[in-house]
Scaffold this active site. Sequence first.
Site, PDB file in Angstrom:
ATOM      1  N   SER A 208       0.805  -1.217   0.000  1.00  0.00           N
ATOM      2  CA  SER A 208       0.000   0.000   0.000  1.00  0.00           C
ATOM      3  C   SER A 208       0.844   1.276   0.000  1.00  0.00           C
ATOM      4  CB  SER A 208      -0.974   0.001   1.173  1.00  0.00           C
ATOM      5  OG  SER A 208      -0.294  -0.247   2.390  1.00  0.00           O
ATOM      6  N   HIS A 265       1.654   5.111   4.143  1.00  0.00           N
ATOM      7  CA  HIS A 265       0.817   5.655   3.069  1.00  0.00           C
ATOM      8  C   HIS A 265       1.201   7.095   2.755  1.00  0.00           C
ATOM      9  CE1 HIS A 265      -2.606   2.636   4.207  1.00  0.00           C
ATOM     10  NE2 HIS A 265      -1.508   2.046   3.767  1.00  0.00           N
TER      11      HIS A 265
END
Length: 289
Positions: A208, A265
């Site tokens: 991610s 992220h």
Amino acid sequence: MSTVAVLRLPLSVDLGGFITLLQRMQVPHRVSEEAGEQVLWVPDAISDDVRSLYQRFPGGDPDQQLDIPQQPGVKRPGFIQQLRHSPLTAVILLLSLIVGAATMLGDNLQAMSWLTFLQFRVAGEYLYFTPLADSLAAGQWWRLVTPMLIHFGILHLAMNGMWYWELGRRIESRQGSINLLGLTLLFSLVSNYAQYTFGGPGLFGGLSGVLYGLLGHCWIYQMLSPNPAYRLPRGVLVMMLVWLLLCLSGLVSMIGFGEIANAAHVGGLLVGCFTGLLGGLYSRRKRTS
């Protein structure tokens, strides 16, 4: 719509196969003869893509459909063709599947300990982490990037794999396999280190952070140097950014999605925007020079 000359070739060069390819892909173009040369003219917006296409397939290839936007009625390449044109994307996903099987999607702690950012040992119900400096001094530099291959659960792997397939193929078709590899490793390094710095020692992993890096790269690159490959489907950018904000708010963890590596992220997105800035400026400069 302004047009530019993308090719100037001697009259002896056979452009027939390449022109046929452009026609089948419904790419606007015209050919003229000037000063003993044949000149290929295309819209300025896709000039770089046509040059790249000619460099790879000067004789034409009716199956090739890389960076040029597809028109209605043009057959999309099949899955095998997409694999053939996106080898690095496929390799990263295959490695993720292999690691997922070897680690039993997070249940095999012994296997995971070889790939986590910090080496650890299990003692009863506790994990004891080795300092990062000790691991690096022992030559375990792979730990800086390999957490991207670790996933916790089938949904985690499936969602990350789907988005890497979508974004990785775009960058690989536009900038090549080597650049995609470099960006993937860079985004993994930065996102992993950001998570370690702000989250402290712990188990984290997944693609991610890399995905947010790829997203930021395509986003800023497309703003500065528009091209069909980085034109994301409508709503994708908004959805990903809204999801990031929901994760940062803590709401996603509260409803049962577990701990979210928010620092990874954000770190991935920021470095991706930076590489997109550099790449977009370089591409725009090449286009106008």
